[in-house]
Design a protein around this motif. Structure first.
Motif, PDB file in Angstrom:
ATOM      1  N   ARG A 328       1.112  -1.279  -0.258  1.00  0.00           N
ATOM      2  CA  ARG A 328      -0.444   0.378  -0.233  1.00  0.00           C
ATOM      3  C   ARG A 328       1.081   1.372  -0.340  1.00  0.00           C
ATOM      4  NH1 ARG A 328      -3.075  -3.091   4.024  1.00  0.00           N
ATOM      5  NH2 ARG A 328      -5.416  -3.809   3.228  1.00  0.00           N
ATOM      6  N   ALA A 329       1.743   1.556   0.616  1.00  0.00           N
ATOM      7  CA  ALA A 329       3.067   2.760   0.576  1.00  0.00           C
ATOM      8  C   ALA A 329       3.543   2.506  -0.635  1.00  0.00           C
ATOM      9  CB  ALA A 329       4.114   2.096   1.825  1.00  0.00           C
ATOM     10  N   THR A 330       3.997   1.887  -1.594  1.00  0.00           N
ATOM     11  CA  THR A 330       3.857   1.913  -3.080  1.00  0.00           C
ATOM     12  C   THR A 330       3.121   2.394  -3.718  1.00  0.00           C
ATOM     13  OG1 THR A 330       5.359  -0.408  -2.617  1.00  0.00           O
ATOM     14  CG2 THR A 330       5.104  -0.050  -5.186  1.00  0.00           C
ATOM     15  N   MET A 331       2.032   1.800  -4.037  1.00  0.00           N
ATOM     16  CA  MET A 331       0.342   2.717  -4.069  1.00  0.00           C
ATOM     17  C   MET A 331       0.522   3.774  -3.984  1.00  0.00           C
ATOM     18  SD  MET A 331      -1.947   2.193  -5.946  1.00  0.00           S
ATOM     19  CE  MET A 331      -3.266   3.067  -7.007  1.00  0.00           C
ATOM     20  N   ARG A 332       0.576   4.591  -2.492  1.00  0.00           N
ATOM     21  CA  ARG A 332       0.869   5.911  -1.943  1.00  0.00           C
ATOM     22  C   ARG A 332       1.847   6.728  -2.899  1.00  0.00           C
ATOM     23  NH1 ARG A 332       0.098  10.360  -1.856  1.00  0.00           N
ATOM     24  NH2 ARG A 332      -0.644  11.670   0.090  1.00  0.00           N
ATOM     25  N   ILE A 333       3.339   6.065  -3.256  1.00  0.00           N
ATOM     26  CA  ILE A 333       4.229   7.112  -3.278  1.00  0.00           C
ATOM     27  C   ILE A 333       4.022   6.894  -4.627  1.00  0.00           C
ATOM     28  CG2 ILE A 333       6.827   6.819  -3.441  1.00  0.00           C
ATOM     29  CD1 ILE A 333       6.450   5.741  -0.877  1.00  0.00           C
ATOM     30  N   GLY A 334       3.616   5.585  -5.905  1.00  0.00           N
ATOM     31  CA  GLY A 334       3.139   5.781  -6.571  1.00  0.00           C
ATOM     32  C   GLY A 334       2.389   6.769  -7.341  1.00  0.00           C
ATOM     33  N   LEU A 335       1.736   7.153  -6.293  1.00  0.00           N
ATOM     34  CA  LEU A 335       0.381   8.107  -7.346  1.00  0.00           C
ATOM     35  C   LEU A 335       0.814   9.411  -6.887  1.00  0.00           C
ATOM     36  CD1 LEU A 335      -3.061   6.601  -4.984  1.00  0.00           C
ATOM     37  CD2 LEU A 335      -2.515   7.614  -7.864  1.00  0.00           C
ATOM     38  N   ALA A 336       1.802   9.465  -5.959  1.00  0.00           N
ATOM     39  CA  ALA A 336       2.225  10.898  -5.744  1.00  0.00           C
ATOM     40  C   ALA A 336       2.973  11.173  -6.694  1.00  0.00           C
ATOM     41  CB  ALA A 336       3.030  10.928  -4.438  1.00  0.00           C
ATOM     42  N   ASN A 337       3.619   9.952  -7.512  1.00  0.00           N
ATOM     43  CA  ASN A 337       4.489  10.504  -8.007  1.00  0.00           C
ATOM     44  C   ASN A 337       4.328  10.806  -9.763  1.00  0.00           C
ATOM     45  OD1 ASN A 337       7.111   9.464  -6.297  1.00  0.00           O
ATOM     46  ND2 ASN A 337       6.853   7.989  -7.664  1.00  0.00           N
ATOM     47  N   ILE A 338       3.079   9.594 -10.125  1.00  0.00           N
ATOM     48  CA  ILE A 338       2.411  10.451 -10.710  1.00  0.00           C
ATOM     49  C   ILE A 338       1.739  11.676 -10.960  1.00  0.00           C
ATOM     50  CG2 ILE A 338      -0.205   9.576 -12.192  1.00  0.00           C
ATOM     51  CD1 ILE A 338       0.046   6.683 -11.376  1.00  0.00           C
ATOM     52  N   VAL A 339       1.179  12.128  -9.826  1.00  0.00           N
ATOM     53  CA  VAL A 339       0.486  14.007  -9.782  1.00  0.00           C
ATOM     54  C   VAL A 339       1.794  14.004  -9.401  1.00  0.00           C
ATOM     55  CG1 VAL A 339      -1.019  14.645  -8.255  1.00  0.00           C
ATOM     56  CG2 VAL A 339      -1.218  12.596  -8.900  1.00  0.00           C
ATOM     57  N   TYR A 340       3.020  14.352  -9.349  1.00  0.00           N
ATOM     58  CA  TYR A 340       3.770  15.414  -9.028  1.00  0.00           C
ATOM     59  C   TYR A 340       4.161  16.002 -10.791  1.00  0.00           C
ATOM     60  CZ  TYR A 340       8.685  16.815 -10.402  1.00  0.00           C
ATOM     61  OH  TYR A 340       9.772  17.982 -10.452  1.00  0.00           O
ATOM     62  N   ASN A 341       4.277  14.643 -11.645  1.00  0.00           N
ATOM     63  CA  ASN A 341       4.539  14.382 -13.349  1.00  0.00           C
ATOM     64  C   ASN A 341       3.450  15.400 -13.924  1.00  0.00           C
ATOM     65  OD1 ASN A 341       6.680  13.249 -12.989  1.00  0.00           O
ATOM     66  ND2 ASN A 341       6.537  11.561 -14.044  1.00  0.00           N
ATOM     67  N   MET A 342       1.877  14.937 -13.022  1.00  0.00           N
ATOM     68  CA  MET A 342       0.616  15.214 -14.372  1.00  0.00           C
ATOM     69  C   MET A 342       0.912  17.556 -13.581  1.00  0.00           C
ATOM     70  SD  MET A 342      -2.497  13.472 -13.425  1.00  0.00           S
ATOM     71  CE  MET A 342      -3.084  12.287 -14.386  1.00  0.00           C
ATOM     72  N   ARG A 343       1.269  17.983 -12.726  1.00  0.00           N
ATOM     73  CA  ARG A 343       1.336  18.927 -11.930  1.00  0.00           C
ATOM     74  C   ARG A 343       2.658  19.867 -12.524  1.00  0.00           C
ATOM     75  NH1 ARG A 343       2.995  20.403  -7.547  1.00  0.00           N
ATOM     76  NH2 ARG A 343       1.922  22.288  -6.887  1.00  0.00           N
TER      77      ARG A 343
END
Length: 355
Positions: A328-343
């Motif tokens: 679940r931590a990998t999912m959380r950090i992965g989402l943060a990485n996707i959202v960073y790339n979007m921003r």
């Protein structure tokens, strides 16, 4: 009290647009429909032949995870704010009378994606969008890692001993509900920081519990290209040889701090065709030679750009692990990485695009 009419809502939305609604910019710039196939494949919903309430649209649910990540929201708070905020409703394509997913539905959606291991697929899908838009990995790459906090575990000395030896405490086995709240993957480590108020400055070791986010960004656009999640005590340098380097970068140069300097890493990069710009370590019990100081200072000018990524995630998204377990931590950090790339994609498009 006057009931808000259609034109009142439209006027409020127009006012939000004028104030700079970030979610509206997301809708304009990011085509979320490209995620649909990957989401449907990972979720594997039934065809509905057995009846029951149909599931919420997977793209809508994924956009909810984007909102959650952007604002560091719990599932309960996310449900409330979707009902409360017009900007959230507009981003999700919901009307005032439409059904809104509740907190349990949001948790179940994220959990299904987590257990399906879909986060890598979703990250790679958006990376393909970036490449198609002209944002190719260019000018070399920069590697670094940062600690991501998780709720501290209050364990007895006997329980800690069992964890170190890879066992599950008998008390936990007898109490499944207690075991479900114990994070056996997050670890303690020491975080070293400078004591700036002391003269001379000395390193302070601060105990830290949680996970570690490892990333590789390209130097040109500062987009995350490769990433990995480990426990907080994992070595930074060893991750370099575990798929953190991007072979598609147009330049072969690699920048990183001294944690990545080792004979094994230098030999690995040379064999793979990479050019090392990794900081050199200070000789043991000796002064750092002036020419190495100057070389490291020049490398720092470039390497420091990766710190902006972590600063964005921790200040804007307030990155924190609320869940239990590394999956679940990998999912959380992965989402943060996707959202960073979007921003970052929004910013790059605003200042002139890939050109």
């Amino acid at each position: 009290m006057k009931q808000p009419g259609f034109f009142d809502v439209e006027e409020l939305l127009a006012r939000l647009s004028g104030l700079g609604d970030q979610l509206e910019a997301f809708s304009r710039t990011v085509n979320f429909e490209v995620f649909r196939h990957d989401l449907e494949k990972a979720l594997a919903y039934a065809d509905g032949s057995k009846g029951g309430r149909p599931p919420f649209d997977p793209v809508l649910m994924f956009k909810i995870l984007v909102i959650q990540t952007l604002n560091n929201l719990s599932d309960e708070r996310t449900e409330y704010l979707i009902n409360d905020r017009l900007s959230f409703m507009r981003f999700l394509g919901l009307g005032l009378s439409d059904r809104v997913p509740d907190a349990k539905t949001i948790w179940l959606f994220r959990e299904r994606l987590t257990q399906a291991g879909a986060i890598d697929v979703l990250f790679n899908r958006f990376d393909m969008i970036l490449r198609n838009a002209g944002y190719l990995p260019m000018s070399g790459q920069i590697l670094d890692a940062t600690l991501v906090a998780a709720p501290k575990q209050r364990n007895t000395n006997a329980e800690k001993m069992d964890l170190r030896e890879g066992r599950i405490s008998q008390d936990w086995q007898d109490k499944p509900s207690k075991l479900s709240h114990k994070d056996r993957h997050a670890h303690w480590t020491l975080k070293f920081t400078k004591a700036k108020r002391q003269e001379p400055a000395t390193d302070l070791a601060i105990p830290f519990f949680g996970y570690k986010s490892h990333i590789s960004i390209d130097r040109k656009f500062r987009l995350i290209r490769k990433w990995k999640t480990t426990d907080a005590a994992a070595s930074d340098g060893a991750r370099l040889r575990e798929g953190l380097l991007d072979k598609t970068n147009t330049a072969s140069t690699v920048w990183a701090d001294t944690a990545y300097r080792s004979k094994a890493n230098e030999a690995f990069m040379e064999k793979q065709g990479f050019v090392s710009r990794v900081h050199r370590k200070k000789p043991h019990l000796k002064l750092m030679p002036r020419h190495i100081q100057r070389s490291n200072a020049g490398k720092s000018v470039i390497r420091s750009r990766v710190e902006h990524v972590f600063a964005d995630q921790k200040s804007q998204m307030r990155l924190f692990i609320r869940t239990i377990g590394i999956t679940r931590a990998t999912m959380r950090i992965g989402l943060a990485n996707i959202v960073y790339n979007m921003r970052r994609f929004l910013f790059l498009e605003r200042v002139g695009g890939a050109a």
